[in-house]
Structure formats: C-alpha cells, structure tokens
Design a protein around this motif. Structure first.
Motif: not given
Length: 317
Positions: A268-276, A278-279, A283-289
């Motif tokens: 939610r708050w880390n720019k690069t992690c947020k972009e990752m 969403q990306r 692609k339909g990746k599971p939440e755990r992945v």
C-alpha cells in the motif's frame, strides 16, 4: 603446510580429524577449556579449523580459537550432509563426521567466522525466549477456548488461566523493552535507515540487523534471501514432470513471519512494492505468491539500505 582440521562437536566432547603426512589423525577431546588448550597445541597460524553450527555447542571452542588468532570456519550442517551424500558415505559416526568435514574443507573455499558481539548474543537469546513465552500464551488461550466449548468451565480454573496469560504477557513486554533498549544501543543508525523503508517496522529492522551481523555477513542480497528461506524451489524433470513451485523453507521462520506481515503494509505504501502488486495481480497470480514476491523485494531494499547506510528514496530498487 596448511592443515584442514575437521571438528564434529557435541555437548561433552569433540572429535578432531586432519590429514598429516598422508595419514589421517584422530583425537577426541573434552568440550571444555582443557580440551581447547590441547587442540591449540596442534595448530599452526595458517591452519583452518572447520566445524558445523551444532546448536550452541560449537560457540565456546570457536570463540576461544578465534581469540587465539586461529582461522575458524563454521559451516551449515546441511552443507556437510549433502557433501557426505554426494560422496556416497554410509558410515555415520563422530569420527567419520570429523573426517568428512576436513575433506570438505580441503575442496571448498572457506569463509572466516567472526564471533557476535555481546549485545547480539543477548538479543538472539531474548528473542528466542519471547517466542517460547508467546507459544505458552497461545497454548493457554487455546485450552481456555476448549474448556469453554465443552459447555462447562470452572470459575476458579478460568481465573487461573487468565492470570497465567496476564503473567506471561507482562514477562513478554518486559523482555521486548529490553530488546528495544539493546538494539538501539547496538544498531541505532542502521535501524533508523531501515525503518525509512515503507512497510518495515522496528522489530523487522532489528531482526535483519541481528541475522546479518549489521549487514556484514552477506555480500549479495540473494544470499540473504536464501538464508531467510524465500528462495524459489522449482520441481521439474524433462517434459513430463512439472511439479508446483514453492519457496525453500530452510531459513529463518521467525524473520519470514515478520516479512509476511510487512509485505501487506508495503503493497500500500511502498512505491515499487505497490507497482509489483498491481502487475502480478493483473497477471492473475495468487495472493500468497504476490506476498512472497513483495517480501523478496523488501529484502532487496533492506539489504541495499543496510549496505549503503542511507535512507530510503521513493525510486529505490
């Protein structure tokens, strides 16, 4: 000539094995100061002493030899086990294990072991103790739930269990306060830098400083990822066997739990992690992945900040 001394250590004794004049030498010494003095007499300054990280039994000997100026290497027991399996060794005795360690030392590059600071030892023991107390709290609460679910719970027993929980929680709070005090004394600057990373809290920063020896233990962030246990493990053979991939959990479960929690704040708050996030979501990746991927990204950021001794920038990593 440099000798490679393999040591298989236990609580009371340690087996010493090394090759000298093309003959294998073997001794069994006490895991006490007297035994430490005896082994130091057979060592030269250029020799390597190699042992496994067997619980805490290796620490007194490793610290003694390091203090005396000898080169010591402490190896993961799993590495020695795999080396033994590769060589098809079937015997499993203390004598054979010491020889196997010496043989491993001759063939592979060794890394010099350095003892932890006194504060680092205190932090490690405090954290282990807190984890045990938390398990006791959880067990008490589960027992209370089980008794309540039966439809009858004695009032005296209920009060006793609740009292035990409060007592344990107070002990945990006191130990956590002591951990905070010591960590600020030992790692204040590094912890401040790490906490500038969105998603990384005080406890995670402290534990990362502790397991990396203030970021002196590893040379590359991938080594840290493997140590924590977030490296992917792929199961595939030929074209027909394609198993489900998963992470290799041979690392530190304690820090993995913290990083799992950090990953949801980071998305939610880390720019690069947020972009990752969403990306990967697109692609339909599971939440755990996704969670594991973000945790790996956080480790990369933590490692870079810890090594550079700078604060986080929005476009960092």
């Amino acid at each position: 000539m440099c000798k490679f001394i393999g040591i298989d250590i236990s609580k009371q004794t340690f087996d010493v094995s090394f090759l000298e004049d093309e003959k294998w030498q073997h001794q069994v010494l006490e895991n006490k100061p007297l035994g430490f003095k005896k082994i130091s007499k057979i060592l030269n300054s250029e020799d390597w002493v190699v042992m496994e990280a067997s619980g805490s039994y290796y620490l007194p000997l490793a610290e003694y030899l390091t203090e005396k100026g000898f080169k010591v290497s402490v190896v993961n027991p799993l590495v020695i086990k795999r080396f033994s399996q590769t060589n098809l060794y079937r015997a499993k005795t203390d004598k054979k294990d010491a020889k196997t360690i010496a043989e491993y030392a001759e063939k592979y590059e060794l890394k010099k072991w350095n003892p932890e600071s006194e504060n680092a030892k205190k932090l490690r023991q405090l954290y282990t103790r807190i984890e045990m107390l938390r398990k006791q709290v959880h067990q008490n609460k589960r027992q209370l739930e089980a008794f309540s679910a039966s439809g009858f719970l004695d009032k005296i027993l209920k009060n006793e269990i609740n009292s035990s929980v409060r007592f344990l929680e107070n002990k945990i709070k006191k130990l956590e306060n002591e951990m905070n005090r010591i960590s600020l004394e030992e790692y204040s600057e590094t912890m401040e830098n790490l906490q500038s990373i969105p998603g990384v809290g005080k406890q995670t920063a402290m534990m990362m400083c502790l397991i990396t020896n203030n970021f002196e233990k590893f040379e590359h962030y991938k080594q840290l990822i493997a140590f924590v246990g977030f490296s992917p493990r792929i199961y595939q053979s030929g074209k027909s066997v394609k198993g489900k991939g998963h992470i290799c959990k041979m690392g530190k479960s304690q820090i993995r739990k913290l990083l799992y929690l950090c990953s949801w704040s980071a998305k939610r708050w880390n720019k690069t992690c947020k972009e990752m996030y969403q990306r990967l979501k697109e692609k339909g990746k599971p939440e755990r992945v996704i969670k594991i991927a973000i945790a790996n990204k956080l480790i990369k950021q933590i490692f870079a900040i810890g090594k550079s001794k700078e604060k986080y920038q929005p476009n960092f990593c």
